[in-house]
Design an enzyme around this catalytic site. Sequence first.
Site, PDB file in Angstrom:
ATOM      1  N   HIS A 145       0.830  -1.212   0.000  1.00 46.73           N
ATOM      2  CA  HIS A 145       0.000   0.000   0.000  1.00 46.73           C
ATOM      3  C   HIS A 145       0.858   1.254   0.000  1.00 46.73           C
ATOM      4  O   HIS A 145       0.605   2.195  -0.738  1.00 46.73           O
ATOM      5  CB  HIS A 145      -0.931   0.007   1.213  1.00 46.73           C
ATOM      6  CG  HIS A 145      -1.952   1.109   1.167  1.00 46.73           C
ATOM      7  ND1 HIS A 145      -1.671   2.407   1.545  1.00 46.73           N
ATOM      8  CD2 HIS A 145      -3.250   1.108   0.773  1.00 46.73           C
ATOM      9  CE1 HIS A 145      -2.748   3.158   1.390  1.00 46.73           C
ATOM     10  NE2 HIS A 145      -3.720   2.394   0.927  1.00 46.73           N
ATOM     11  N   HIS A 204      -7.861  -2.975  -3.287  1.00 43.59           N
ATOM     12  CA  HIS A 204      -6.538  -2.640  -3.828  1.00 43.59           C
ATOM     13  C   HIS A 204      -5.966  -3.799  -4.632  1.00 43.59           C
ATOM     14  O   HIS A 204      -5.403  -3.613  -5.719  1.00 43.59           O
ATOM     15  CB  HIS A 204      -5.584  -2.263  -2.697  1.00 43.59           C
ATOM     16  CG  HIS A 204      -5.867  -0.922  -2.094  1.00 43.59           C
ATOM     17  ND1 HIS A 204      -6.085   0.207  -2.854  1.00 43.59           N
ATOM     18  CD2 HIS A 204      -5.956  -0.520  -0.794  1.00 43.59           C
ATOM     19  CE1 HIS A 204      -6.310   1.243  -2.060  1.00 43.59           C
ATOM     20  NE2 HIS A 204      -6.239   0.830  -0.811  1.00 43.59           N
TER      21      HIS A 204
END
Length: 258
Positions: A145, A204
């Site tokens: 991330h 994601h």
Amino acid sequence: MRRAILLTAFGASSAQGQKALKSFDARVRERFPGVPVRWAYTSLLLRERLARARQKSDSVRKALRRLSFEKFTEVALQPLQTIPGREHAEVCAAVDEAAAEDGLICGVGAPLLATAQDVEQAALALMRHLPPERAPGEDVVLMGHGARHAAVARYEDLARAVRQLDAHVHVGTMNGAVALEDILPRLVSARVWLMPLLSVVGRHALQDMAGEGGRSWRSRIEAHGRQCLPVLKGTAEYAAFAEIWLQHLEHAVRALET
């Protein structure tokens, strides 16, 4: 003294993500038999989704308040976070508030990549869990991330540690640290494996990493003429990564005892 364990995560809306959290829950219960285990989620959006589905959806502060109401006096928390960034700081702030207002005695376990030793252990874990179908010399790209926080440097540390073990394994992030643009020139194989460096598979992983949109990591790698093979499995699903978090939880429990 009554003791409980509180596991915290960003949250999971997909069936696979929820299954991964349940699997980690089972590992914790096996390591700490007889100790009650609860969950809290740091994502407000996911908490609201769970609430609409009539599923339990406590924030960290609400979960701690609930434990205090149930007469627990000691709580060991373990966040399923990768780096000690802003989200981890928010968990610690909620713990400080619970200690001040409810008198709870709390110990907080560190994220996955808290120390240099964690980074080395995570690099070995990554090597252990590379795709078994991977041919020698094929590139593997991991997408983390990232963060706008000083702790994002832990991803760079992991990238260096991994390169020392296998020069064809690359660690990058969506935000800060090592960008995909830095990795693309180093790719040499016709097939490239793509893995999430995220605790669970969610938006994601499904969209930003493996999606078909033009800005996904998969599309950008394929635009360079390479076949891309995504592996949709979060780090919490792998035993060697889970073990690092479990060791941190053990430290948090020992802190309560002292």
